[in-house]
Design a protein around this motif. Structure first.
Motif, PDB file in Angstrom:
ATOM      1  N   PRO A  25       0.831  -1.207   0.000  1.00  0.00           N
ATOM      2  CA  PRO A  25       0.000   0.000   0.000  1.00  0.00           C
ATOM      3  C   PRO A  25       0.866   1.258   0.000  1.00  0.00           C
ATOM      4  CG  PRO A  25       0.026  -0.987   2.167  1.00  0.00           C
ATOM      5  CD  PRO A  25       0.762  -1.930   1.255  1.00  0.00           C
ATOM      6  N   ARG A  26       0.358   2.300  -0.607  1.00  0.00           N
ATOM      7  CA  ARG A  26       1.065   3.563  -0.656  1.00  0.00           C
ATOM      8  C   ARG A  26       0.655   4.419   0.528  1.00  0.00           C
ATOM      9  NH1 ARG A  26       0.173   1.380  -5.087  1.00  0.00           N
ATOM     10  NH2 ARG A  26       1.250   1.687  -7.010  1.00  0.00           N
ATOM     11  N   PRO A  27       1.520   5.341   0.954  1.00  0.00           N
ATOM     12  CA  PRO A  27       1.118   6.285   1.997  1.00  0.00           C
ATOM     13  C   PRO A  27      -0.041   7.142   1.519  1.00  0.00           C
ATOM     14  CG  PRO A  27       3.489   6.346   1.650  1.00  0.00           C
ATOM     15  CD  PRO A  27       2.915   5.474   0.574  1.00  0.00           C
ATOM     16  N   ALA A  28      -0.852   7.636   2.445  1.00  0.00           N
ATOM     17  CA  ALA A  28      -2.057   8.389   2.088  1.00  0.00           C
ATOM     18  C   ALA A  28      -1.746   9.648   1.293  1.00  0.00           C
ATOM     19  CB  ALA A  28      -2.834   8.748   3.345  1.00  0.00           C
ATOM     20  N   ARG A  29      -0.671  10.335   1.602  1.00  0.00           N
ATOM     21  CA  ARG A  29      -0.336  11.588   0.925  1.00  0.00           C
ATOM     22  C   ARG A  29       0.888  11.402   0.028  1.00  0.00           C
ATOM     23  NH1 ARG A  29      -3.669  15.675   1.214  1.00  0.00           N
ATOM     24  NH2 ARG A  29      -2.037  17.178   1.514  1.00  0.00           N
ATOM     25  N   TRP A  30       0.867  10.336  -0.776  1.00  0.00           N
ATOM     26  CA  TRP A  30       2.009   9.996  -1.614  1.00  0.00           C
ATOM     27  C   TRP A  30       2.280  11.106  -2.616  1.00  0.00           C
ATOM     28  CZ3 TRP A  30       6.047   7.103  -1.719  1.00  0.00           C
ATOM     29  CH2 TRP A  30       6.743   6.949  -2.908  1.00  0.00           C
ATOM     30  N   ALA A  31       3.512  11.516  -2.728  1.00  0.00           N
ATOM     31  CA  ALA A  31       3.887  12.537  -3.704  1.00  0.00           C
ATOM     32  C   ALA A  31       4.318  11.867  -5.005  1.00  0.00           C
ATOM     33  CB  ALA A  31       5.014  13.398  -3.153  1.00  0.00           C
ATOM     34  N   VAL A  32       3.685  12.234  -6.088  1.00  0.00           N
ATOM     35  CA  VAL A  32       4.013  11.676  -7.394  1.00  0.00           C
ATOM     36  C   VAL A  32       5.446  12.026  -7.773  1.00  0.00           C
ATOM     37  CG1 VAL A  32       3.423  11.751  -9.843  1.00  0.00           C
ATOM     38  CG2 VAL A  32       1.622  11.742  -8.138  1.00  0.00           C
ATOM     39  N   PHE A  33       5.875  13.208  -7.400  1.00  0.00           N
ATOM     40  CA  PHE A  33       7.217  13.643  -7.773  1.00  0.00           C
ATOM     41  C   PHE A  33       8.300  12.812  -7.100  1.00  0.00           C
ATOM     42  CE2 PHE A  33       4.519  17.405  -8.353  1.00  0.00           C
ATOM     43  CZ  PHE A  33       4.677  17.538  -9.718  1.00  0.00           C
ATOM     44  N   ALA A  34       8.029  12.286  -5.924  1.00  0.00           N
ATOM     45  CA  ALA A  34       9.008  11.422  -5.261  1.00  0.00           C
ATOM     46  C   ALA A  34       9.179  10.118  -6.046  1.00  0.00           C
ATOM     47  CB  ALA A  34       8.576  11.122  -3.830  1.00  0.00           C
ATOM     48  N   ALA A  35       8.089   9.566  -6.553  1.00  0.00           N
ATOM     49  CA  ALA A  35       8.167   8.335  -7.356  1.00  0.00           C
ATOM     50  C   ALA A  35       8.906   8.590  -8.660  1.00  0.00           C
ATOM     51  CB  ALA A  35       6.766   7.800  -7.636  1.00  0.00           C
ATOM     52  N   ILE A  36       8.664   9.739  -9.270  1.00  0.00           N
ATOM     53  CA  ILE A  36       9.369  10.074 -10.509  1.00  0.00           C
ATOM     54  C   ILE A  36      10.855  10.244 -10.236  1.00  0.00           C
ATOM     55  CG2 ILE A  36       9.637  11.860 -12.275  1.00  0.00           C
ATOM     56  CD1 ILE A  36       6.594  12.311 -12.052  1.00  0.00           C
ATOM     57  N   ARG A  37      11.198  10.913  -9.151  1.00  0.00           N
ATOM     58  CA  ARG A  37      12.598  11.125  -8.793  1.00  0.00           C
ATOM     59  C   ARG A  37      13.300   9.790  -8.512  1.00  0.00           C
ATOM     60  NH1 ARG A  37      11.845  14.378  -4.842  1.00  0.00           N
ATOM     61  NH2 ARG A  37      12.080  12.846  -3.174  1.00  0.00           N
ATOM     62  N   ASN A  42      16.826   5.190 -11.031  1.00  0.00           N
ATOM     63  CA  ASN A  42      16.777   3.734 -11.190  1.00  0.00           C
ATOM     64  C   ASN A  42      16.552   3.038  -9.850  1.00  0.00           C
ATOM     65  OD1 ASN A  42      16.806   1.266 -12.519  1.00  0.00           O
ATOM     66  ND2 ASN A  42      19.007   1.047 -12.311  1.00  0.00           N
ATOM     67  N   LEU A  43      15.732   3.641  -9.005  1.00  0.00           N
ATOM     68  CA  LEU A  43      15.359   3.032  -7.731  1.00  0.00           C
ATOM     69  C   LEU A  43      13.886   2.667  -7.770  1.00  0.00           C
ATOM     70  CD1 LEU A  43      17.185   5.469  -5.292  1.00  0.00           C
ATOM     71  CD2 LEU A  43      17.939   3.213  -6.046  1.00  0.00           C
ATOM     72  N   CYS A  44      13.527   1.678  -6.982  1.00  0.00           N
ATOM     73  CA  CYS A  44      12.133   1.242  -6.900  1.00  0.00           C
ATOM     74  C   CYS A  44      11.261   2.424  -6.465  1.00  0.00           C
ATOM     75  CB  CYS A  44      12.020   0.100  -5.894  1.00  0.00           C
ATOM     76  SG  CYS A  44      10.321  -0.395  -5.544  1.00  0.00           S
ATOM     77  N   PRO A  45      10.159   2.711  -7.176  1.00  0.00           N
ATOM     78  CA  PRO A  45       9.306   3.824  -6.781  1.00  0.00           C
ATOM     79  C   PRO A  45       8.579   3.576  -5.461  1.00  0.00           C
ATOM     80  CG  PRO A  45       8.440   2.737  -8.738  1.00  0.00           C
ATOM     81  CD  PRO A  45       9.740   2.096  -8.421  1.00  0.00           C
ATOM     82  N   ALA A  46       8.462   2.331  -5.058  1.00  0.00           N
ATOM     83  CA  ALA A  46       7.746   2.018  -3.818  1.00  0.00           C
ATOM     84  C   ALA A  46       8.613   2.266  -2.593  1.00  0.00           C
ATOM     85  CB  ALA A  46       7.280   0.566  -3.847  1.00  0.00           C
ATOM     86  N   CYS A  47       9.838   1.745  -2.592  1.00  0.00           N
ATOM     87  CA  CYS A  47      10.669   1.837  -1.385  1.00  0.00           C
ATOM     88  C   CYS A  47      11.881   2.746  -1.548  1.00  0.00           C
ATOM     89  CB  CYS A  47      11.139   0.446  -0.960  1.00  0.00           C
ATOM     90  SG  CYS A  47      12.288  -0.336  -2.126  1.00  0.00           S
ATOM     91  N   CYS A  66      11.710  -4.637  -1.524  1.00  0.00           N
ATOM     92  CA  CYS A  66      10.358  -4.624  -0.930  1.00  0.00           C
ATOM     93  C   CYS A  66       9.380  -5.553  -1.630  1.00  0.00           C
ATOM     94  CB  CYS A  66       9.799  -3.203  -0.933  1.00  0.00           C
ATOM     95  SG  CYS A  66       9.385  -2.578  -2.577  1.00  0.00           S
ATOM     96  N   ASP A  67       9.790  -6.230  -2.683  1.00  0.00           N
ATOM     97  CA  ASP A  67       8.961  -7.177  -3.430  1.00  0.00           C
ATOM     98  C   ASP A  67       7.781  -6.514  -4.150  1.00  0.00           C
ATOM     99  OD1 ASP A  67       8.800  -9.821  -4.291  1.00  0.00           O
ATOM    100  OD2 ASP A  67       7.128 -10.215  -2.921  1.00  0.00           O
ATOM    101  N   ALA A  68       7.891  -5.223  -4.464  1.00  0.00           N
ATOM    102  CA  ALA A  68       6.850  -4.560  -5.267  1.00  0.00           C
ATOM    103  C   ALA A  68       6.916  -5.116  -6.689  1.00  0.00           C
ATOM    104  CB  ALA A  68       7.063  -3.055  -5.272  1.00  0.00           C
TER     105      ALA A  68
END
Length: 147
Positions: A25-37, A42-47, A66-68
């Motif tokens: 599950p994603r955090p409630a206030r997930w920032a899209v820009f953090a996943a893009i960054r 080349n890091l997993c967008p989840a962890c 994290c097995d995402a």
């Protein structure tokens, strides 16, 4: 923030917590820009710890940390298109400026710009694919959605 940017940020950071079929599950206030960054690095967008891509462009089936299930995200044609767009907007003005100022022979153009285009594409394509996969992960897209 106010105006359209404030509305955009409010909508993008208040997305649903659980996405069906996702193992983490994603955090409630997930920032899209953090996943893009994270994808850009080349890091997993989840962890943000495991590698997103193995080799040059092949995604790992699952994140080693994290097995995402990042292997289910199909980026398809968007990363090459975005890479071509960026490379074209960088290289073409330089070609035009050099042609107008120095007017070198065509063989000089070929010997300078072809390697520059290939090198810039090689550098950007993997990063753009990672960023795009991070963007898709943050929005809960797999690339198989139909309207």
């Amino acid at each position: 923030m106010d105006g359209l940017l404030g509305v955009y940020m409010e909508v993008m950071t208040s997305m649903p917590v659980d996405i069906p079929g996702d193992k983490r599950p994603r955090p409630a206030r997930w920032a899209v820009f953090a996943a893009i960054r994270r994808g850009l690095k080349n890091l997993c967008p989840a962890c943000g710890e495991g590698r997103l891509l193995e080799g040059y462009l092949m995604p790992h089936a699952a994140c080693p940390a994290c097995d995402a299930s990042n292997g289910e995200i199909m980026a398809q044609d968007a990363p090459p298109y975005i890479t071509i767009l960026i490379v074209g907007h960088v290289i073409v003005p330089l070609i035009v400026l050099w042609e107008r100022s120095a007017a070198p022979p065509i063989l000089v153009h070929y010997s300078v710009w072809l390697p520059a285009i290939l090198l810039l594409t090689y550098i950007l394509l993997r990063r753009v694919k990672g960023a795009w996969m991070g963007f898709m992960w943050a929005l809960g897209l797999k690339g198989t959605e139909h309207q």
